[in-house]
Design a protein around this motif. Structure first.
Motif, PDB file in Angstrom:
ATOM      1  N   ASP A 155       0.827  -1.210   0.000  1.00 32.33           N
ATOM      2  CA  ASP A 155       0.000   0.000   0.000  1.00 32.33           C
ATOM      3  C   ASP A 155       0.858   1.254   0.000  1.00 32.33           C
ATOM      4  N   THR A 196       0.648   4.041  -2.951  1.00 32.01           N
ATOM      5  CA  THR A 196       0.305   5.421  -2.574  1.00 32.01           C
ATOM      6  C   THR A 196       1.379   6.393  -3.033  1.00 32.01           C
ATOM      7  N   ARG A 244      -6.874  -2.004  -7.019  1.00 33.98           N
ATOM      8  CA  ARG A 244      -6.474  -1.006  -6.027  1.00 33.98           C
ATOM      9  C   ARG A 244      -6.520   0.396  -6.635  1.00 33.98           C
TER      10      ARG A 244
END
Length: 420
Positions: free
Chosen positions: A233, A237, A417
């Motif tokens: 993640d 990001t 995602r």
């Protein structure tokens, strides 16, 4: 085809015996008196030993010189010796290094095995192979088009220079209309040009081979460890924040770099962090691999494990030794030709090691590993055809058992995602 002066492309599916077909062709050419000298066979370093072995097995009457290694003859010594042989085997890696004297020989034939190695028209080895004079030229490849139509044109520039026109004309008539617009008329026109030059047969055609056993493919979905999920993640990001400020080639570069990092992370966190903690339970993919191998070893079956990362291969090899006290051989780009040959021979032996870890680009083509009935793709290559080539080390002529292919995948792909 060669008797008319045309070059040709043998594009049979991987594992259908292109090597044997060429050996039979060369034998027939000699027996019918169509001899104009020595033929040169170019191939990746990893398959030189396979060619040498097949010549000894199926055509022991042919005199074969392996032009490879530091002790190879050069310059005038090579030129004076070469006519003693029927065949010279060498690698693409050596071709442009030794082109000065290789190009002085008028070869009977020049044969390019794994011809996708010359798919890029402007590379040194592509230029070098086109500079060789010969009576005939043959390209061997199970994947004449790997990524784009320009691959096909580059191969044709080797076998029949100018046949498909200039790069600019080819792009205008075929590449752009077919790749960008799906133009069916352009596709048919290109097929009319290339079909007489290309011979392609596939393993799924039972008229070609009726006794090849079945192959099944299974996707193995694995979750992430807490550590992997956190790093995953964070990487996504950071990438999303970076691309907002960039555009064009720089933006694409950031995305590609992030995807590569994520792929390495999914193999094992240490491939990204650089730490020395290689515990297998840091990677759910590695945990699942060990579970599968425990069952496979219990069934006394042999397995090929393909990865694109050398460090991942080392971790897999080390983990197998620790978990099962089982030897796992590891073939990668730094493995010598002699060692490759020994590894293949040991694996093919019933008493040899049962697990063979292989770098997909170093050993995913040109070798026969039919002792394996399980093929595991630990991480995924960008191009499915490269994976298919790797699978076909086991699924090919000579295989008598069903082959099970496993491809690891994440439960939640990156694209999902990104669409949140």
């Amino acid at each position: 085809m060669t008797s008319t002066g045309f070059g040709c492309c043998l594009a049979d599916d991987m594992g259908l015996g292109k090597t044997i077909e060429i050996i039979a062709f060369l034998l027939a050419r000699l027996k019918t008196g169509k001899k104009g000298g020595v033929s040169l066979i170019l191939c990746p370093t990893s398959v030189i030993s396979n060619w040498e072995h097949e010549f000894k097995k199926f055509a022991p009457s042919l005199k074969v010189q392996v032009h490879h290694g530091l002790s190879r003859t050069r310059n005038n010594a090579f030129i004076s010796d070469v006519l003693k042989y029927n065949i010279v085997l060498t690698s693409y890696a050596l071709l442009h290094r030794d082109i000065e004297f290789l190009s002085t020989v008028k070869w009977d034939g020049v044969i390019a095995d794994e011809a996708q190695y010359v798919k890029n028209y402007s590379t040194k080895q592509s230029k070098a192979i086109r500079s060789l004079a010969s009576n005939f030229r043959i390209a061997l490849t199970g994947t004449p088009i790997e990524n784009r139509l320009e691959d096909l044109r580059s191969i044709f520039e080797f076998i029949n220079p100018g046949y498909l026109g200039s790069e600019k004309r080819f792009r205008k008539l075929f590449s752009n209309p077919i790749e960008k617009e799906g133009d069916e008329d352009a596709t048919r026109a290109l097929n009319r040009l290339v079909n007489p030059i290309i011979l392609r047969r596939v393993k799924t055609d039972r008229k070609i081979i009726s006794d090849l056993p079945e192959k099944d493919e299974t996707k193995v979905f694995v979750p992430l460890t807490q550590e992997q999920a956190s790093l995953y993640d964070a990487t996504v990001t950071a990438m999303l924040e970076s691309v907002e400020e960039k555009e064009g080639i720089e933006r694409k570069g950031i995305i590609l770099s992030a995807i590569t990092k994520l792929k390495r992370l999914l193999d094992h966190p240490s491939l990204v962090s650089g730490d020395l903690d290689r515990r297998f339970n840091r990677s759910q993919k590695l945990v699942r691999l060990m579970e599968m191998l425990e069952e496979i070893l219990g069934a006394k079956e042999k397995t090929l494990i393909f990865t694109q990362y050398v460090e991942a291969g080392k971790i897999i090899k080390e983990t197998i030794l620790k978990r099962f006290r089982e030897e796992a051989m590891f073939l990668n780009g730094s493995t010598s030709r002699v060692m490759r040959e020994q590894m293949v021979s040991r694996f093919q032996s019933p008493e040899g090691p049962r697990i063979f870890v292989i770098s997909v680009k170093a050993g995913g083509f040109g070798i026969n590993l039919t002792a394996a009935t399980n093929v595991i793709h630990f991480d995924r290559w960008w191009n499915p055809s490269v994976e298919d080539q790797a699978t076909d080390r086991a699924y090919r002529i000579g295989q008598s058992k069903q082959v099970h292919v496993y491809k690891f995948a994440r439960l939640e792909p990156l694209r999902r995602r990104l669409t949140r």
